[in-house]
Scaffold this active site. Sequence first.
Site, PDB file in Angstrom:
ATOM      1  N   GLY A 372       0.834  -1.199   0.000  1.00 25.78           N
ATOM      2  CA  GLY A 372       0.000   0.000   0.000  1.00 25.78           C
ATOM      3  C   GLY A 372       0.862   1.239   0.000  1.00 25.78           C
ATOM      4  N   GLY A 375       2.613   5.595   4.346  1.00 30.08           N
ATOM      5  CA  GLY A 375       1.754   6.254   5.349  1.00 30.08           C
ATOM      6  C   GLY A 375       0.383   5.630   5.472  1.00 30.08           C
ATOM      7  N   GLY A 377      -0.363   2.831   6.880  1.00 30.34           N
ATOM      8  CA  GLY A 377      -0.553   2.146   8.167  1.00 30.34           C
ATOM      9  C   GLY A 377       0.027   0.743   8.219  1.00 30.34           C
ATOM     10  N   LYS A 378       0.905   0.393   7.283  1.00 27.16           N
ATOM     11  CA  LYS A 378       1.440  -0.983   7.217  1.00 27.16           C
ATOM     12  C   LYS A 378       2.295  -1.289   8.466  1.00 27.16           C
ATOM     13  CE  LYS A 378       3.515  -0.111   3.276  1.00 27.16           C
ATOM     14  NZ  LYS A 378       3.121   1.294   3.062  1.00 27.16           N
ATOM     15  N   GLU A 500       9.513  -4.405   5.499  1.00 24.91           N
ATOM     16  CA  GLU A 500      10.373  -4.085   4.357  1.00 24.91           C
ATOM     17  C   GLU A 500      11.783  -4.645   4.500  1.00 24.91           C
ATOM     18  OE1 GLU A 500      10.044  -0.429   2.388  1.00 24.91           O
ATOM     19  OE2 GLU A 500       8.420   0.239   3.671  1.00 24.91           O
TER      20      GLU A 500
END
Length: 576
Positions: A372, A375, A377-378, A500
Amino acid sequence: MSAGALLRDTLRFHWRPLSAAAGLSVVGALLSLGQPLVVNHLIESISAGTGTASLTTWIAGLVLLVIGAAVVDAGAQLLVTRTAESAIRRLRSTIVLRVLRLPMRVLDRQRSGDLVTRVGSDATLVREMFTGGLVDVFGGLLLFVGAIAAMVWIDPVMLAIVLGIGGTAVIVVIAASAKIQTLTLQAQNAVGDLSAQLDRAISAVRTIRAANAEQRVGADMDAMADRAYYRGVRIARIEAMLGPVSGLTLQVAFLAVLGIGGMRVATGAISVADLVSFILFLFLIAAPLGQAFSAITTVRAALGAFERIRATVSLPLEGEQDPPHPAGCTHELGPRNEISAHAVGFAYEPGRPVLTDVSFSIADGSTTAIVGPSGSGKSTLLALLERFYDPDSGVLSIDGTDITSVSRQQLRTRIGYVEQQPPALAGTVRENLLLGAPAATDEECASVLAAVRLTDRFDAAEGLDTQLGERGVNLSGGQRQRLALARTLLADPGILLLDEPTASVDSLTEEVIQDAIARHSHNRTTVIVAHRLSTVTAADQILVLADGQIEAAGTHTELLETSSLYRDLADRQLLT
Ligand SMILES: Nc1ncnc2c1ncn2[C@@H]1O[C@H](COP(=O)(O)OP(=O)(O)OP(=O)(O)O)[C@@H](O)[C@H]1O
């Protein structure tokens, strides 16, 4: 916790050595009080013309009293200083342990440099409170009361004059020193601001230099150093003013006693021996009076610093403010590593929701990717799974158990987490690896290093004994990521959360990391936050998060059909 309670706790913990020191200082005071009395007898014996034997006895007694008082005072001093060091050591470890266990919401608002100042210079100032007179108070008080009693007995008129002079000085000192506490608090706050700013500047030093901004950033810090300096100068002015007060008081009192005492000897109201004893007692109370004057100022300064420590130590710890669990709820996680979210909502700041009505389920042993825009919300979702924060609404569960109903320790043992930009901790490679698996063997450490292809990097140095960080080998961002992954794999958790994991690596290293993850995600539930879709196309499920909501869920192929946002992301990354 109030400053008084913290102080009481500190004193209570050290009551044995403190009482011993107080006892010794009382003995020292008694030995000192005996000296003028012996001198009085000595003078009387000389005047009466008694024999040498009696004189020798009095002189020997006097010498013993003087030596005894000195030895006992030295013992008391050593005991107090050691106790002060030990009290400060305990206070420092209390601060450190509590800071490490602060809730994330609270920690978000703290500045690390300022916290470091509380463990450092604030604690050092508090030490002065002990060495600056807390224990001497007992001996000093006894000395003072004993000397005053003897002086009443010798000549109440002269005593009234001495007390008048001393009392005025005490009032001046108390009034002036009140300001020291406020100024110390302000000066230490300014030092805390400076440390916090420097801490941030050091971590951004490359950016600052690249922008040629050293002077501008330095000027901001100069202003903070100035604030500390001006407060320090004002404290110094007050202390300089108070410094000579005790000496001056003694001199004025001495001159008054000498003048008035001389007249009273002339009129026959008192004897010469009495006048000498009175003057000796006057000098005896000079020491505790001087100590009291300096204790008032050091204790005031220490209380200013103590207030800053108290403010940190009284912050609630993680979990301390959790609501009580309803009766009958589970306190153990089930064996399956399936994760589900039901209508989860969360905001860092009231009124600014970051996640809204988030629901999904992740099967045991599967791999799920969260993608997504930046920012959306991940990372926050992973933070909620780790219970760095708890949802404001909805439920996150593992094997059907609400994760807020089990201890954070149990939950974090089940989950392995690699943060977005993981740091290497100070220490050796081995210490870094053993953080989450203290019992792992060197062979196991070597095996996870090999899995993330870091063996060569450290073999060139000292292998597992290679020092990392400021005093050792510096790692690149990608190497730190691989080290963090190795550390997490070593702990062998049932659930792996990776934020990530290939963010700062080249495509070759990305393959290495993906390979390591794939080999170790067998039978393990893995959740990967990813920007590069190419790294997650093979995931069992992909959740597309947008503006804090699940926009779509499915496999890569399904999402290309069903989600315009996913298709858009894939288009931009040339995956269609
Ligand atoms: N500790 C925090 N305090 C306040 N707001 C925060 C905090 N951490 C994140 N946020 C805000 O919450 C929102 C979601 O942040 P989050 O890090 O979860 O996004 P993300 O999807 O992981 O972003 P990215 O892909 O850029 O890492 C952002 O608006 C961010 O500014």
